[in-house]
Design an enzyme around this catalytic site. Structure first.
Site, PDB file in Angstrom:
ATOM      1  N   SER A   1     -38.306  34.189 -30.177  1.00 18.88           N
ATOM      2  CA  SER A   1     -36.867  33.345 -29.532  1.00 18.88           C
ATOM      3  C   SER A   1     -36.084  34.284 -28.968  1.00 18.88           C
ATOM      4  O   SER A   1     -35.080  34.465 -29.490  1.00 18.88           O
ATOM      5  CB  SER A   1     -36.296  32.621 -30.518  1.00 18.88           C
ATOM      6  OG  SER A   1     -35.991  33.047 -31.893  1.00 18.88           O
TER       7      SER A   1
ATOM      8  N   ASP B   1     -21.631  40.671  26.265  1.00 18.55           N
ATOM      9  CA  ASP B   1     -21.580  41.621  27.251  1.00 18.55           C
ATOM     10  C   ASP B   1     -22.533  42.776  26.937  1.00 18.55           C
ATOM     11  O   ASP B   1     -22.871  43.463  27.643  1.00 18.55           O
ATOM     12  CB  ASP B   1     -20.129  42.142  26.766  1.00 18.55           C
ATOM     13  CG  ASP B   1     -19.966  42.784  25.354  1.00 18.55           C
ATOM     14  OD1 ASP B   1     -20.069  41.701  24.492  1.00 18.55           O
ATOM     15  OD2 ASP B   1     -19.745  44.041  25.191  1.00 18.55           O
TER      16      ASP B   1
ATOM     17  N   ASP C   1     -13.969  33.052   6.887  1.00 16.87           N
ATOM     18  CA  ASP C   1     -14.708  34.177   7.324  1.00 16.87           C
ATOM     19  C   ASP C   1     -15.617  34.469   5.958  1.00 16.87           C
ATOM     20  O   ASP C   1     -15.299  34.924   5.069  1.00 16.87           O
ATOM     21  CB  ASP C   1     -13.966  35.207   7.669  1.00 16.87           C
ATOM     22  CG  ASP C   1     -14.780  36.402   7.991  1.00 16.87           C
ATOM     23  OD1 ASP C   1     -15.871  36.382   8.631  1.00 16.87           O
ATOM     24  OD2 ASP C   1     -14.586  37.726   7.895  1.00 16.87           O
TER      25      ASP C   1
ATOM     26  N   GLY D   1     -36.617  37.779 -34.036  1.00 13.65           N
ATOM     27  CA  GLY D   1     -36.486  39.387 -34.110  1.00 13.65           C
ATOM     28  C   GLY D   1     -37.868  39.545 -33.576  1.00 13.65           C
ATOM     29  O   GLY D   1     -38.891  38.802 -32.919  1.00 13.65           O
TER      30      GLY D   1
ATOM     31  N   SER E   1     -25.591  36.042  10.450  1.00 17.56           N
ATOM     32  CA  SER E   1     -26.354  37.388   9.932  1.00 17.56           C
ATOM     33  C   SER E   1     -25.328  38.548   9.708  1.00 17.56           C
ATOM     34  O   SER E   1     -24.150  38.381  10.427  1.00 17.56           O
ATOM     35  CB  SER E   1     -27.588  37.556  10.747  1.00 17.56           C
ATOM     36  OG  SER E   1     -28.331  38.678   9.970  1.00 17.56           O
TER      37      SER E   1
ATOM     38  N   ASP F   1     -22.970  40.266  12.977  1.00 20.89           N
ATOM     39  CA  ASP F   1     -23.118  39.201  14.302  1.00 20.89           C
ATOM     40  C   ASP F   1     -21.419  39.334  14.957  1.00 20.89           C
ATOM     41  O   ASP F   1     -21.353  38.427  15.917  1.00 20.89           O
ATOM     42  CB  ASP F   1     -23.495  37.887  13.750  1.00 20.89           C
ATOM     43  CG  ASP F   1     -24.977  37.696  13.872  1.00 20.89           C
ATOM     44  OD1 ASP F   1     -25.899  38.602  14.314  1.00 20.89           O
ATOM     45  OD2 ASP F   1     -25.791  36.959  13.306  1.00 20.89           O
TER      46      ASP F   1
END
Length: 638
Positions: free
Chosen positions: A544, A171, A113, A470, A35, A38
């Protein structure tokens, strides 16, 4: 799979080392994904920095830019090493795929990456398509998120069998063992339904370097390897050399009249002079007479090498064909089932024509059916009429001509493809072939004695489709009706197909969503083709609105059999006419997906006839069409 998007950093061959020299280091391709925020770019930057693979001037620049972008004290922003785009640095996110090469004493690495932002999932798939291992990063504070699951699912689909779950920013949770174990358990519950062979969980702090290339003092409760140590030792056992021989032909090499070679890069397996091979599309076999490379002739070659081969006798081989082992041939089919990852804001629409590129071959195709789409979070299967951005579906695909392929699970190179939008030329989807559909193998063209040419001769006219397109209220039906009256008076054999009339019968089951509009025009085109085969002049009057479908209708027919007539009236003029009161109801919200109001109209870029009906009378417009047919000799003389 994405031949145009991937780096060409493959090793060209594996050579036997000379006596006394060490064995060459093998190469591991891996990607980082997960994500947003991160820490993917930071982790790669930390790996390059801590392994002493940066030059002094790179380190100085990194330190200077880190300070200029708000780094506190001596902190280094390692993400700057791989986030090279200015937009990436401004937003603090990865947008493009950044490839980096580095080497240690034990192994060589190519790392991709990839972006974490949902908008750039297509770039993540690009990186995964050529990787042996994925590092799935998870923020220890946030745990497993939707994008974590989506990237894991895509990595599994794209054939990655080995995963490192890097629980980053450990950490910031006080190096908590319980938080690490909770995150790992959550991920393993999700990943047990994926096709990974190994999942190794490693706690890291990319910013501080804990457990990246050394254990560190803060994770004494963790007994496993640090990240680099695991990457150096992991066995990924995906060797293309041990698969059946496949050589997609890239070009025919004719330097002079006396040499005809067939060039390409060997996708898998190996081949030697004297081997019997088969041209997959034609089924013709021959024997390899020579194998040439830029460095000279070889007696044998293997996966990854670019070669030119010649045969003992001439067989029909062209660009896009695949040479293979005579006794281990790929599938050849024009219908197959596949996973598709859709990568564009415009939805995948069944019936809409796309270009399919597989290896060196590009063919016209369409999705004939979406079986279901898969929710990446929980693998739930949902019914779907289309696929949106980043959605994954199981679909059936039909190609204009047969292609040679292997199931993606058996060969990622010959089983992967991309879908390309024919108008913008953008890559809009990536696919993995599952298996061929054999449902039509017992259907053959039935020969007939009276063909289109003889039917047209009996009517003294050239069959053609006059395709009126058209906005509603532009005058299409009025002009088409008048033209048919004049053709009938000239003794011509005609048939008028009108949009409203067909919705009472042939197309009564279709609504006005984009998906239904595409199917509407597909049916009309096939019907018009039958009438042309009967020798008739067909007048088709349909809004169309999409260029892709009008092009598809044109390509159903032979050159000269489709005349596009743009009945052009500004929206304000068409709305003022509003003979059926449709615009008024659309403005009031009573009609959804109405062309010109809440659904787009794509005007023709180069119609054969352009009629400005707000400036030219209906009778004069009809005269122009009759004059065009006479000049083109579509009508009988006199």
């Amino acid at each position: 799979m994405f031949a145009a998007d991937l780096p060409t950093a493959k090793t060209s061959s594996v050579k036997t080392p000379l006596p006394g020299l060490s064995q060459p280091k093998d190469l591991l391709r891996f990607l980082t994904c997960g994500s947003v925020d991160d820490g993917k770019s930071t982790l790669i930057g930390r790996l390059l920095y801590d392994t002493k693979l940066l030059f002094d001037d790179q380190v100085a620049t990194l330190e200077r830019e880190s300070k200029s972008r708000g780094g506190a004290g001596q902190e280094i922003d390692f993400s700057l090493l791989v986030d090279g785009l200015e937009a990436e640095r401004e937003q603090g996110i990865t947008i493009d795929v950044a490839y980096r090469f580095f080497s240690t004493a034990k192994r060589k690495f190519i790392v991709a990456d990839t972006p974490g932002h949902e908008q750039y999932t297509r770039n993540m798939a690009t990186g995964a398509s050529n990787a042996d291992l994925a590092i799935i990063l998870v923020d220890a504070r946030k745990g497993v998120l939707t994008q974590t699951r989506r990237h894991s699912f895509i990595a599994s689909l794209l054939g990655i069998r080995h995963v490192v779950l890097a629980v980053n920013k450990i950490d910031l949770v006080g190096y908590s063992q319980s938080r690490f174990e909770e995150t790992v358990a959550d991920y393993e519950r999700f990943a047990r339904d994926l096709s990974f062979e190994t999942v190794k969980a490693i706690p890291v702090s990319a910013k501080l370097g804990d457990n990246v290339i050394s254990r560190g003092a803060n994770l004494d409760w963790y007994a496993g390897p640090h990240l680099l140590g695991y990457l150096e030792a992991v066995e990924v056992a995906r060797d293309a050399r041990h698969q059946p021989f496949r050589l997609p032909i890239q070009w025919i090499n004719r330097p002079n009249m006396d040499f005809r070679g067939y060039s390409g890069t060997i996708a898998s397996g190996s081949v030697a002079v004297g081997d019997e091979v088969v041209a997959s599309l034609s089924g013709r076999t021959s024997t390899i007479r020579s194998i040439s490379t830029y460095d000279g002739d070889l007696q044998d070659a293997r996966a990854g090498q670019a070669v030119t081969v010649t045969f003992d006798d001439e067989i029909d081989v062209s660009r896009g064909d695949v040479l293979s082992d005579a006794d281990q041939r790929p599938d050849v089919a024009d219908q197959f089932a596949a996973h598709v990852i859709w990568m564009h804001d415009d939805h995948l629409i069944p019936g809409r024509p796309y270009l399919l590129k597989i290896g060196t071959k590009t063919v016209l195709c369409s999705v004939t059916e979406i079986k279901y789409k898969i929710v990446a979070d929980n693998f739930q299967h949902l019914a779907a009429k289309d696929l949106g951005l980043n959605e994954i579906g199981i679909v059936n695909i039909s190609t204009r001509e047969p292609i040679a392929f292997d199931p993606y699970a058996a060969n990622r190179t010959t089983g992967g493809f991309i879908l390309i939008d024919r108008v913008s030329n953008h890559s809009v989807g990536a696919g993995m072939i599952g298996f061929a559909l054999r449902r039509a193998t017992n259907i053959h063209w039935q020969p007939v004695d009276i063909d289109k040419r003889r039917r047209a001769q009996a009517k003294s006219q050239r069959p053609v489709v006059l395709w009126f397109t058209g906005l509603s209220g532009s005058g299409k039906s009025t002009i088409a009706n008048l033209v048919e009256q004049r053709l009938f008076a000239l003794g011509c054999h005609t048939y008028l197909l009108d949009g409203d009339n067909l919705r009472h019968g042939l197309n009564r089951d279709l609504g006005f969503t984009e998906v239904d509009r595409v199917e509407n025009i597909r049916r009309v085109a096939e019907t018009a083709k039958l009438f042309v085969d009967a020798g008739l002049i067909v007048l088709a009057s349909f809004i169309s609105p999409f260029r892709a479908e009008r092009r598809m209708a044109r390509e159903c027919l032979e050159p000269g059999e489709f005349i596009e007539i743009f009945v052009d009236a500004p929206l304000s003029v068409a709305e003022a006419r509003d003979p059926k009161g449709l615009y008024k109801r659309a403005r009031a919200g009573q009609i959804k997906n109405f062309t010109g109001i809440d659904s787009p109209y794509e005007p023709p870029e180069a119609p054969e006839i352009h009629l400005d009906t707000d400036k030219v009378a209906i009778e004069r417009s009809a005269d122009r069409i009759i004059d065009f047919l006479k000049k083109g000799r579509y009508l009988k003389p006199g």
